[in-house]
Design an enzyme around this catalytic site. Sequence first.
Site, PDB file in Angstrom:
ATOM      1  N   GLY A   1      -0.262   4.642   0.244  1.00 45.58           N
ATOM      2  CA  GLY A   1      -1.060   5.586   0.925  1.00 45.58           C
ATOM      3  C   GLY A   1      -0.278   6.310   1.701  1.00 45.58           C
ATOM      4  O   GLY A   1       1.010   6.406   1.739  1.00 45.58           O
ATOM      5  N   PHE A   2      -0.881   7.054   2.710  1.00 42.88           N
ATOM      6  CA  PHE A   2      -0.055   7.910   3.606  1.00 42.88           C
ATOM      7  C   PHE A   2       0.620   7.123   4.520  1.00 42.88           C
ATOM      8  O   PHE A   2       1.620   7.184   4.681  1.00 42.88           O
ATOM      9  CB  PHE A   2      -1.181   8.417   4.616  1.00 42.88           C
ATOM     10  CG  PHE A   2      -1.983   9.687   4.182  1.00 42.88           C
ATOM     11  CD1 PHE A   2      -1.586  10.979   4.510  1.00 42.88           C
ATOM     12  CD2 PHE A   2      -2.847   9.534   3.155  1.00 42.88           C
ATOM     13  CE1 PHE A   2      -2.429  12.050   3.972  1.00 42.88           C
ATOM     14  CE2 PHE A   2      -3.884  10.712   2.891  1.00 42.88           C
ATOM     15  CZ  PHE A   2      -3.359  11.840   3.102  1.00 42.88           C
TER      16      PHE A   2
ATOM     17  N   GLN B   1      -3.025  11.765   9.635  1.00 46.93           N
ATOM     18  CA  GLN B   1      -2.030  12.057  10.485  1.00 46.93           C
ATOM     19  C   GLN B   1      -1.779  10.505  11.358  1.00 46.93           C
ATOM     20  O   GLN B   1      -0.293  10.281  11.509  1.00 46.93           O
ATOM     21  CB  GLN B   1      -2.534  13.034  11.692  1.00 46.93           C
ATOM     22  CG  GLN B   1      -2.191  14.529  11.161  1.00 46.93           C
ATOM     23  CD  GLN B   1      -0.697  14.529  10.902  1.00 46.93           C
ATOM     24  OE1 GLN B   1       0.141  13.802  11.751  1.00 46.93           O
ATOM     25  NE2 GLN B   1      -0.439  15.384   9.958  1.00 46.93           N
TER      26      GLN B   1
ATOM     27  N   GLU C   1     -18.351  18.200   3.519  1.00 45.68           N
ATOM     28  CA  GLU C   1     -17.178  18.755   2.420  1.00 45.68           C
ATOM     29  C   GLU C   1     -17.879  18.711   1.085  1.00 45.68           C
ATOM     30  O   GLU C   1     -17.999  19.588   0.440  1.00 45.68           O
ATOM     31  CB  GLU C   1     -15.914  18.430   2.621  1.00 45.68           C
ATOM     32  CG  GLU C   1     -15.260  18.545   3.950  1.00 45.68           C
ATOM     33  CD  GLU C   1     -13.582  18.296   3.931  1.00 45.68           C
ATOM     34  OE1 GLU C   1     -13.266  19.171   4.780  1.00 45.68           O
ATOM     35  OE2 GLU C   1     -13.176  17.626   3.351  1.00 45.68           O
TER      36      GLU C   1
ATOM     37  N   GLY D   1       0.926  -1.249  -0.120  1.00 42.33           N
ATOM     38  CA  GLY D   1       0.099  -0.023   0.111  1.00 42.33           C
ATOM     39  C   GLY D   1       0.870   1.060  -0.061  1.00 42.33           C
ATOM     40  O   GLY D   1       1.473   1.445   0.993  1.00 42.33           O
TER      41      GLY D   1
END
Length: 429
Positions: A12-13, A316, A169, A10
């Site tokens: 991702g972040f 985070q 959002e 992965g």
Amino acid sequence: MKQPHIVIIGAGFAGMSAARTFRRHDVRVTLIDRNNYYTFQPLLYQVATALLEADDVARSVRASLRGQRNARFLQADVSGVDHDSKEVLLADGSRVAFDWLINCAGSRYNHFGVPGVPEHAFFLKTLTEAVNLRSHILSCFERASRDGAAAPPGLLEFVIVGGGPTGVELAGSLVELFGRVLPKDFPEVDTGAVRVHLVEAQDSILTAYPPRLRCYAANVLKKRGVQLHLDTQLAAVTAEGARTADGQQLASRTIVWAAGIRASSLAPAMDSPLGRGQRLELNADLSLPERPWAFAAGDIAGQLGDEGPAHPQVGQVAIQQGRFAARQILARLGRGRVRPEFRYSDRGNMAIIGRNAAIAELSPRLGGLRLTGFPGFIAWLFIHLLYLPGHRNRFGALVNWAIHYFTFDRHARLITEMVPGKGDCENRN
Ligand SMILES: Cc1cc2nc3c(=O)[nH]c(=O)nc-3n(C[C@H](O)[C@H](O)[C@H](O)COP(=O)(O)OP(=O)(O)OC[C@H]3O[C@@H](n4cnc5c(N)ncnc54)[C@H](O)[C@@H]3O)c2cc1C
């Protein structure tokens, strides 16, 4: 001596942060992802609402790893892990051997068994889904323009399910698109009749925020024309709309599911205990119970230790856990100090409702400041620019935001061919 081989699933972040942590060390890193790009998911709703281009919120993994000589990227779909032979299994039948493993495969949508969601709802987890949703929304307007009064019921009713940050959002951005941008493109369509509904099962939106910020967000959304349906659960979704648990029918061709996630299907594939949301239950140092060579980080990671916390599934946490897992491996290789437990350093939360309107809450450690309105909006812009991957992406996003801010225009209003399987969340991620 043979270089230790670390495989990260992965990009991702969590996976990118783990890979970068190995940058200056004498190890070999293989980063595997089914896509050759890294997606900045927090801005996917802006792709879906024509504010940003797809490539403003994604960056090639190879470009990000350029210059990191000990890392290579492998584009492949991972289907499982064989802990006995210490190999990652790929969907094409091949295997990748590892000495150490970090599973950062993220999460997928949880439809909580509501009938019709997988087949008929739209999702906002991948770049393809965001582009699909944008094309679908614009196609609804093209059809309304073509068919006039003969258009099917609910064509211009847009239902978002889930009043968390993604739902809020998206709703805020949609009303701006429908109120400020599309009337110029579609003068023949009665844009006053377009509706955006936000459906939330609890009695408030943004429940993770303090009451004052929640109220502010709800009031702004209502003032800008979003219809809030609180305390409302969906019982079913069909091609013609949604039915709520109390029997209300919402005619709509666009139901967007933003109501919850569960861990990637690579959590059960780890053959390890699972907790709430199918997340992996881990030792306090992010390693898998009885498998000291395997770690997990990000959305796929659940409760830490018997009594420890399950951290929120946010960027985070993923960044910090990815870095921590990599440092644990380095420490076990004799490069650094082994730490017994992962500690999350919470910096705060923020969500944008639309032009000049956002909410932000810094953690008590950083002063606990709470912002709404224009100051919140500026803080949101600054933080998102900071975390967007790559200078080109930051520049592209800044230019698009500035054009939109000063001209009320959105550039990315293209209808592209829809990729099939829009609601195939069972098989995604
Ligand atoms: C619409 C949306 C808005 C969000 N907004 C915010 C926000 O404002 N603030 C915030 O902090 N967080 C936000 N989040 C959450 C945040 O994006 C996630 O917590 C974060 O992306 C988790 O990082 P990760 O590395 O665990 O997983 P991901 O970033 O999802 O990365 C997982 C990677 O694994 C790859 N992968 C998965 N399965 C396989 C497989 N079988 N084979 C190969 N590759 C695989 C995927 O392609 C993906 O690249 C949002 C999420 C979404 C969807």
